[in-house]
Structure formats: structure tokens, C-alpha cells
Scaffold this motif. Structure first.
Motif, short mmCIF file in Angstrom:
data_model
loop_
_atom_site.label_atom_id
_atom_site.label_comp_id
_atom_site.label_asym_id
_atom_site.label_seq_id
_atom_site.Cartn_x
_atom_site.Cartn_y
_atom_site.Cartn_z
N SER A 22 -13.66 15.34 15.57
CA SER A 22 -13.78 16.72 15.10
C SER A 22 -15.04 16.90 14.27
CB SER A 22 -12.54 17.09 14.28
OG SER A 22 -11.38 16.99 15.06
N ALA A 25 -18.02 16.91 16.61
CA ALA A 25 -18.11 18.16 17.37
C ALA A 25 -18.61 19.30 16.49
CB ALA A 25 -16.74 18.50 17.95
N THR A 26 -18.19 19.31 15.22
CA THR A 26 -18.65 20.34 14.30
C THR A 26 -20.15 20.23 14.06
OG1 THR A 26 -16.47 20.37 13.26
CG2 THR A 26 -18.31 21.36 12.04
N ALA A 29 -22.03 21.32 17.17
CA ALA A 29 -22.03 22.77 17.35
C ALA A 29 -23.01 23.46 16.41
CB ALA A 29 -20.62 23.32 17.12
N LEU A 30 -23.23 22.87 15.22
CA LEU A 30 -24.16 23.47 14.27
C LEU A 30 -25.61 23.11 14.58
CD1 LEU A 30 -22.17 22.91 10.93
CD2 LEU A 30 -22.46 25.05 12.19
N MET A 32 -26.96 21.98 17.71
CA MET A 32 -27.46 22.27 19.05
C MET A 32 -28.21 23.60 19.14
SD MET A 32 -27.18 19.85 21.14
CE MET A 32 -27.44 20.73 22.66
#
Length: 324
Positions: A22, A25-26, A29-30, A32
Motif C-alpha cells: 500500500s 502504491a501510494t 501514485a504521487l 508518476m
């Protein structure tokens, strides 16, 4: 091994693994969006470069001097001097005349100057030639006044002769374009459906249709160039309709303008217009076929029936003559 398996399936290890995934992934996401390239701006720059390249290519093709096309030319010196000396532009030059010359395939100042020159010199030339023929060559039993009147009538005919020739050239050009336009419309539909832009589709169809119909290829090339550099694409389509002055092309350009204005698919409009043009061509062919029997009536009466009567009644007439 059993201890490793117990460790992997333990609730503490699974919770730690889920938390790690997690967190990764966080962070992904920030980060990319910050690392991603601006694809839209890059594609817009590529399209701008391609548009400029297409524009330069089309303008170069239009300005290139070729013996098979009649594009812009330099006015002839002697004709230009006559036009300027007698101020013929104020008498003949108009937007209507320029439109007629474009419909006949003549563009630029050279055809305009040539038209005005012959419109000016044709009446006196016809008058002098008619006087010479009537007084010195032809043996006509008429008075001098009547011969002079005939020469004046010839001068009047010479005044309208350039208009007649221009109208004849326009009709021949329109007929050639009318015959080749349905095939070009089908090719344009195929190009648009394959994903090509309208400008590229017009350019591709112009190259493909030129060996079959030079007039239509020239008009489509001009439309491609206008689509490349005119700020309003509607003007390019309207210019194509004005230059050709054909109902079928006017209908297609109107459909393209409406598709551009209201955002409807261009391929759908072209598909409908292609079907209508095929139906119109079939209807015209049926009309010509239906008009063929009345046209054959007079030749059959004049040429076939006398021969038929001669073949049928000839032997009987010969027999009767021998009996007498």
C-alpha cells in the motif's frame, strides 16, 4: 522449511506485506504524474510541425511550373501593355469574370489579361476579316451597305466569341470533373475511415485521381492547400464549390461544413453523400438509356427502313418487270 512456511502465512507477516504494498502504491501514485511527460503538448507540437510541412509541400507544388497544369502565370508583355493603355480593367474586370475563369481552370493574372485583350481586339479583327471576305473573296449579290452590315454583325459576334469559348471550356471541365467525382468521393471516404485527417485525405485523393482526371486533381490539390493555411476550413470548402459549380460537389461541401460546425462524424456524412452520388450516377445512366430509343427513331426511318423495303420488295419488283 516448515518454519519458513509458518512465517510466510503468519498474520503479522501478511499485514506487514500489505502495508508495504500500500505504501509503495501510494508513493507511485504521487510520483508518476510528476515523472510523466506532457503527451498532449508533445503531440500538438508534432501535429503543428506536420501541418507546416504539409502546407509548405502543397504551396511548393502549386507554385511549381508544370506543362500539364494551368496555375498562376505571368501576364504577357504585349497584352499587358494593351490592357493598361486602354484601361480595359475598368470595363471588363469583375469578380464574376474571375469566377468564370476559375471555373474554366484559369487562375492568376495571365488568363485575365488574355481574356480582356481578345475581348478588345476580336471585334475589329472580325470586322476587317469579314469586309475582306465579302468584298474580295465571296461572290455575293448584295449591295455595299448590306456587306457593311454583315461585317458589323461579324464584329458583334467577335465581341461575344471569347465568352462562348470560355463557356465551352467551362462545360468540358465540369463534365470531366462530374465523371470522376464519384470515384474520388469513395476514395475520400476510405481515407477518412482509415483514420487520416481531412487535409491528408484530400491530398491523397488528389494524387490518386490526377492521372484519371487532371481537372479534379488540381481542384482537390488547391483545396488541400487552402485547408492547410486558411484559418477557417469552411472557406476552403466553399471555394471548392464555387470553382467547380457542380451540384454534387456543392452538396458534399455543405455536408462537410455542417460536420465541421456541429461536430458530427465526417465519415458518416461522406458515406451518405457517396451513396447519393452513386444513385445519381445510376439515375443519369438510366435516363440516357431511356432517351436512346427516341434518338434512334429518325436514323432507323431514314437509313434502315428504305434498305429493308428494298430487300423485301426488290425481288418481287424484278419479277414483275420480267413478266411485262
Amino acid at each position: 522449511m516448515q518454519q519458513l512456511v509458518d512465517t510466510l502465512i503468519s498474520p503479522a507477516f501478511l499485514a506487514m506485506l500489505l502495508a508495504a504494498v500500500s505504501a509503495f502504491a501510494t508513493i507511485l501514485a504521487l510520483v508518476m504524474p510528476m515523472l510523466a511527460r506532457d503527451q498532449m503538448n508533445q503531440r500538438m507540437r508534432v501535429m503543428a510541425l506536420e501541418r507546416d510541412k504539409m502546407r509548405s509541400q502543397r504551396l511548393a507544388e502549386l507554385n511549381k511550373e508544370r506543362g500539364t497544369t494551368r496555375l498562376r502565370q505571368t501576364p504577357k508583355g504585349f497584352m499587358q501593355q494593351i490592357v493598361d493603355k486602354f484601361d480595359l480593367r475598368s470595363q471588363f474586370d469583375s469578380e464574376e469574370l474571375r469566377a468564370k475563369l476559375k471555373m474554366a481552370g484559369f487562375r492568376g493574372q495571365a488568363p485575365l489579361v488574355t481574356y480582356m485583350f481578345f475581348r478588345f481586339v476580336a471585334p475589329p479583327i472580325a470586322f476587317v476579316v469579314a469586309l475582306f471576305y465579302l468584298f474580295f473573296i465571296a461572290e455575293i449579290d448584295a449591295s455595299s451597305n448590306m456587306k457593311f452590315l454583315y461585317a458589323v454583325m461579324a464584329a458583334g459576334a467577335g465581341y461575344y466569341l471569347p465568352n462562348v469559348l470560355l463557356e465551352n471550356l467551362t462545360q468540358k471541365r465540369q463534365q470531366a470533373i462530374k465523371v470522376a467525382f464519384p470515384e474520388s468521393l469513395d476514395m475520400l471516404l476510405i481515407c477518412v475511415q482509415s483514420g487520416m485527417s481531412v487535409e491528408a485525405s484530400f491530398g491523397k485523393v488528389a494524387k490518386e485521381i490526377t492521372p484519371q482526371c487532371l481537372e479534379l486533381g488540381e481542384e482537390l490539390s488547391l483545396t488541400t492547400a487552402e485547408l492547410s493555411y486558411l484559418p477557417d476550413r469552411r472557406v476552403a470548402f466553399e471555394n471548392l464549390a464555387k470553382r467547380t459549380n457542380l451540384p454534387s460537389i456543392k452538396a458534399v461541401t455543405t455536408a462537410l461544413i455542417q460536420a465541421e460546425r456541429y461536430g458530427t462524424p465526417v465519415s458518416q456524412a461522406l458515406r451518405v453523400m457517396a451513396k447519393e452520388n452513386r444513385d445519381m450516377r445510376m439515375a443519369e445512366a438510366e435516363k440516357k438509356a431511356a432517351a436512346l430509343p427516341p434518338k434512334l427513331t429518325v436514323p432507323m426511318i431514314v437509313f434502315f427502313l428504305p434498305v429493308l423495303f428494298l430487300v423485301i420488295l426488290g425481288p418481287a419488283a424484278i419479277t414483275i418487270l420480267k413478266l411485262q
